[in-house]
Design an enzyme around this catalytic site. Structure first.
Site, PDB file in Angstrom:
ATOM      1  N   GLY A  43       0.810  -1.216   0.000  1.00 36.21           N
ATOM      2  CA  GLY A  43       0.000   0.000   0.000  1.00 36.21           C
ATOM      3  C   GLY A  43       0.842   1.264   0.000  1.00 36.21           C
ATOM      4  O   GLY A  43       0.549   2.229  -0.711  1.00 36.21           O
ATOM      5  N   CYS A  44       1.892   1.260   0.796  1.00 35.65           N
ATOM      6  CA  CYS A  44       2.740   2.457   0.903  1.00 35.65           C
ATOM      7  C   CYS A  44       3.500   2.709  -0.403  1.00 35.65           C
ATOM      8  O   CYS A  44       3.710   3.864  -0.791  1.00 35.65           O
ATOM      9  CB  CYS A  44       3.701   2.320   2.076  1.00 35.65           C
ATOM     10  SG  CYS A  44       2.822   2.205   3.658  1.00 35.65           S
ATOM     11  N   THR A  45       3.891   1.657  -1.079  1.00 31.27           N
ATOM     12  CA  THR A  45       4.574   1.801  -2.369  1.00 31.27           C
ATOM     13  C   THR A  45       3.601   2.356  -3.403  1.00 31.27           C
ATOM     14  O   THR A  45       3.940   3.269  -4.162  1.00 31.27           O
ATOM     15  CB  THR A  45       5.162   0.450  -2.826  1.00 31.27           C
ATOM     16  OG1 THR A  45       6.116   0.027  -1.846  1.00 31.27           O
ATOM     17  CG2 THR A  45       5.822   0.564  -4.181  1.00 31.27           C
ATOM     18  N   ALA A  48       3.126   6.097  -2.598  1.00 31.43           N
ATOM     19  CA  ALA A  48       4.314   6.897  -2.943  1.00 31.43           C
ATOM     20  C   ALA A  48       4.461   7.022  -4.456  1.00 31.43           C
ATOM     21  O   ALA A  48       4.767   8.107  -4.968  1.00 31.43           O
ATOM     22  CB  ALA A  48       5.560   6.265  -2.327  1.00 31.43           C
TER      23      ALA A  48
END
Length: 152
Positions: A43-45, A48
């Site tokens: 999710g964070c990738t 970003a």
């Protein structure tokens, strides 16, 4: 979450190169301040990379994008390099900023309770005042959502 219309708490944290960055450095610009759980997770990738893809649009609106997590400077450097992230990633391993912005919260996953970062985003205006506070944002839609808010 902090309230809309209140002054955003100032802070100084190291970026992915270890340089100190303060919120007050960006007075006169709009700031998209997004908090995320961890570098190199799915999710964070996604989140970003969506901000990276739309970075020219943010620049055109004179807005700065800053991501903050509890990861280390070294972890941020690897994450930024791996995905060619063109914006600041700030390290808050002591959790001070995460707590002051109200994003370090109790989370439940599969019945297990733990503390962690609730993926949240703030829009801060040129005077350092919070204009939008979005809790529990979707990683793949957050960048577009912030661009729409900036366009108004």
């Amino acid at each position: 979450m902090l309230e809309i219309g209140t002054k955003a708490p100032d802070f100084t944290l190291p970026d992915q190169d270890g340089n100190p960055v303060s919120l007050h450095d960006f007075l006169g610009k709009k700031v998209v301040l997004y908090f995320y759980p961890r570098d190199n997770t799915a999710g964070c990738t996604k989140q970003a990379c969506a901000f990276a893809e739309k970075h020219p649009d943010f620049q055109a609106l004179d807005a700065v994008v800053i991501g903050i997590s509890k990861d280390t400077v070294a972890s941020h450097r690897k994450f930024a390099d791996k995905y060619s992230l063109p914006f600041l990633l700030l390290a808050d391993p002591e959790l001070g900023v995460l707590q002051s912005y109200g994003v370090w919260q109790e989370k439940k996953l599969y019945g297990k309770v733990s503390m962690g970062v609730v993926r949240s985003t703030y829009l801060i205006d040129e005077e350092g005042v919070i204009r939008a506070a979005l809790p529990k944002v979707k990683p793949d839609a957050n960048a577009q959502q912030m661009l729409e808010l900036l366009g108004n």
